[in-house]
Design a protein around this motif. Sequence first.
Motif, PDB file in Angstrom:
ATOM      1  N   THR A  14     -21.100  23.199  21.954  1.00 64.74           N
ATOM      2  CA  THR A  14     -22.227  22.298  22.182  1.00 64.74           C
ATOM      3  C   THR A  14     -22.008  21.519  23.464  1.00 64.74           C
ATOM      4  O   THR A  14     -20.878  21.218  23.836  1.00 64.74           O
ATOM      5  N   GLN A  17     -22.782  15.179  24.287  1.00 71.18           N
ATOM      6  CA  GLN A  17     -23.912  14.289  24.064  1.00 71.18           C
ATOM      7  C   GLN A  17     -23.888  13.162  25.090  1.00 71.18           C
ATOM      8  O   GLN A  17     -22.848  12.559  25.317  1.00 71.18           O
ATOM      9  N   GLU A  19     -25.070   9.502  25.968  1.00 71.44           N
ATOM     10  CA  GLU A  19     -25.597   8.288  25.349  1.00 71.44           C
ATOM     11  C   GLU A  19     -26.758   7.782  26.184  1.00 71.44           C
ATOM     12  O   GLU A  19     -26.672   7.729  27.410  1.00 71.44           O
TER      13      GLU A  19
END
Length: 151
Positions: A14, A17, A19
Amino acid sequence: MPKPGPAPRRPAPTAPQIEVRRVAATPAEALERADEVVDQLLDAGRSPGEILVLTVGEAHPWQQHELSFGEERYWAQLAEGGDVFYADAVPTRPARREVVVLVANGGPAARAAEAYAAALGHASVLLVVCGDAGPAAKGAAGAAPGRPVSA
């Protein structure tokens, strides 16, 4: 002798991520709020070379100042990576930094939404949106006036 079963499936890698934080601001306030965010990030220990500030509307005054020395010198600063870099929300050259501060300081709503999507690609750790960058940005994180932005 039993036959071995299928190889266990490994989860697909993945992407990290990013923020996303929002700072509530009108287009007229967005530039000032962005400068406050940059100061907070620096005070929290971020290196200036980790920060990219992208404006949707009128160029940041520091970008205008740096461009007065010529395009070549202006873009050399991005490559050098030693200071906060200020650019248009859709820079003409690739720009990637750990932290991106997107300033929704005017322009059409569609441009702000496009800039938000592009800014996600420019940030590797944190995206701070100052002002209204459209529905996608609103859904990404909450906005709180005056809430400190730490990193």
